[in-house]
Design an enzyme around this catalytic site. Structure first.
Site, PDB file in Angstrom:
ATOM      1  N   ARG A 263      50.679 -23.019  57.567  1.00  0.00           N
ATOM      2  CA  ARG A 263      49.700 -22.576  56.578  1.00  0.00           C
ATOM      3  C   ARG A 263      49.170 -23.733  55.742  1.00  0.00           C
ATOM      4  O   ARG A 263      48.025 -23.707  55.282  1.00  0.00           O
ATOM      5  CB  ARG A 263      50.337 -21.508  55.679  1.00  0.00           C
ATOM      6  CG  ARG A 263      49.462 -21.042  54.543  1.00  0.00           C
ATOM      7  CD  ARG A 263      49.949 -19.727  53.962  1.00  0.00           C
ATOM      8  NE  ARG A 263      51.341 -19.775  53.560  1.00  0.00           N
ATOM      9  CZ  ARG A 263      51.776 -20.318  52.414  1.00  0.00           C
ATOM     10  NH1 ARG A 263      50.921 -20.901  51.593  1.00  0.00           N
ATOM     11  NH2 ARG A 263      53.051 -20.291  52.098  1.00  0.00           N
TER      12      ARG A 263
ATOM     13  N   LYS B  43      28.428 -25.139  53.013  1.00  0.00           N
ATOM     14  CA  LYS B  43      27.031 -25.544  52.895  1.00  0.00           C
ATOM     15  C   LYS B  43      26.777 -26.869  53.628  1.00  0.00           C
ATOM     16  O   LYS B  43      26.857 -26.926  54.837  1.00  0.00           O
ATOM     17  CB  LYS B  43      26.649 -25.619  51.411  1.00  0.00           C
ATOM     18  CG  LYS B  43      26.992 -24.367  50.598  1.00  0.00           C
ATOM     19  CD  LYS B  43      26.249 -23.138  51.076  1.00  0.00           C
ATOM     20  CE  LYS B  43      26.260 -21.992  50.073  1.00  0.00           C
ATOM     21  NZ  LYS B  43      27.582 -21.396  49.818  1.00  0.00           N
TER      22      LYS B  43
END
Length: 397
Positions: A63, A211
């Site tokens: 993780r 983005k």
């Protein structure tokens, strides 16, 4: 050799090391997927645990990420000029990590009213329930009367999310320091490439890698970068405790995308300025919001603090609600969507409800349209905007 230019750094940071036996290495680092990490002995495990507890990067479980994640963290720290990076599954989850790491029950935070809209949803749905109090302020507001004894955090976004107003990051940093506040900023607009808040005095910088870092509208990613050891330890614990994780494939896609960010962002910027020139000539245009545009009120701050721009702009149009809808629906090359930073052009008709929360907007009946100018030919983009404005004007009457 010491490399000073970020364009060069981005081509070499986070690359695969040479194999000591064969002397070879792939150009791109492959995605390393793993849930379980094996240790050679207990001493190795215990050393990794100590390093993790101290805020360092050590993987004891998948993780926390493997080599692909570590490479991407290196890229973000190089972009922002930071020392520690913590990854999250989206820009909003990175914002959440910061708020929960730096604020506790009973604390107060000052947040600029131009921040990414879902921050208010985070406030309403989570922070208020945890007894973390938020005060929103405008770009030109005096912050002194807003500070309380329990104020811990000054959180801003510059340029702003909808109207791209520039905040004076240096002045914000000085104010935060004088009141013993942490200054954190959403730097998705600059993405560490054209704007580096940590060098201006901020202590935490957040990037939605969704983005411009990714650049291809095909991944979700957030990153938090800091150059403060005490803050790093808080972020490290919160990231671990909240179970933050991103896939190796998304980390790999971000590594691939960031290599071309310099040329993509420069092209987006050139196209956006050409669109500003066109929109200025149209009778429907009232105001343009784009800090690299010389007539923008924040242009001087942009010139001082930024090294470039991108494809984001907003335009206030003298159109009725019906005409504004006609304009957006008539566009062919612009997809209607909330994101940006990919190769494609996008349009968003901003709702009056969202605008009412931004003091920078003021009052008015005009429409606000936010555009992301993509990598299509600017001639074609302008032709598309022309036909759509003509149709909107016909509806306007």
């Amino acid at each position: 050799m010491t490399t000073k230019h970020i364009d060069t750094v981005l081509q070499h940071a986070g690359t695969a090391p040479f194999n000591p036996e064969t002397g070879t290495a792939p150009v791109p680092l492959p995605p390393m997927r793993a849930s379980t990490v094996r240790f050679e002995n207990l001493a190795a495990l215990e050393q990794a645990q100590r390093s993790k507890a101290a805020g360092g990067r050590a993987t004891t479980y998948g993780r926390m990420g493997m080599d692909t994640h570590a490479a991407l963290e290196e890229v973000f720290t190089q972009l922002e000029g930071g020392t520690h990076c913590y990854l999250a599954s989206s820009g909003l989850s990175a914002m959440t990590m910061v708020m929960l790491a730096l604020c506790s029950a009973g604390d107060h935070a000052l947040i600029s009213d131009c921040v990414y809209g879902p921050m208010r949803e985070l406030d309403d749905a989570v922070l208020s329930r945890l007894n973390i109090d938020i005060t929103y302020f405008s770009a030109d507001e005096d912050l002194e009367p807003l500070v309380r004894p329990n104020t811990k955090l000054l959180y801003v976004e510059s340029p702003g999310s909808l109207l791209f107003e520039m905040l004076d990051m240096g002045a914000m940093a000085a104010f935060a320091q004088s009141h013993n506040l942490v200054l954190a900023t959403d730097n998705t607009w600059g993405s560490g490439y054209i704007y580096r808040p940590l060098t201006l005095g901020a202590q935490v910088s957040i990037i939605a890698g969704t983005k411009y870092v990714g650049g291809h509208s095909d991944l979700m990613l957030g990153a938090v970068v800091t150059n403060d050891e005490a803050i790093a330890r808080k972020l490290n614990r919160t990231q671990y405790a909240m179970g933050y994780s991103i896939s190796a494939d998304d980390a790999w896609l971000a590594l691939r995308g960031v290599r071309t960010m310099p040329i993509r962002m420069a092209q987006h910027s050139r196209h956006a300025l050409q669109v500003c020139e066109f929109l200025k000539s149209r009778p429907e245009t009232v105001r343009l919001f784009h800090p690299a545009w010389p007539e923008d009120p924040g242009h001087a701050l942009w010139q001082r603090d930024c090294t470039g721009s991108n494809g984001m702009l907003s335009v206030e149009l003298r159109l009725s609600p019906a005409a504004a809808r006609e304009f957006v629906d008539a566009l062919v090359l612009f997809g209607i969507g909330f994101s940006w930073g990919g190769y494609e052009s996008l349009v968003q008709l901003v709702s009056p409800k969202d605008l009412s929360k931004h003091a920078y907007w003021g009052e008015g009946e005009n429409a606000l349209v936010r555009l992301h100018i993509g990598l299509e030919s600017p001639d074609d983009i302008i032709a598309d905007l022309t036909q759509a404005l003509d149709k909107a004007s016909a509806v306007q009457g």
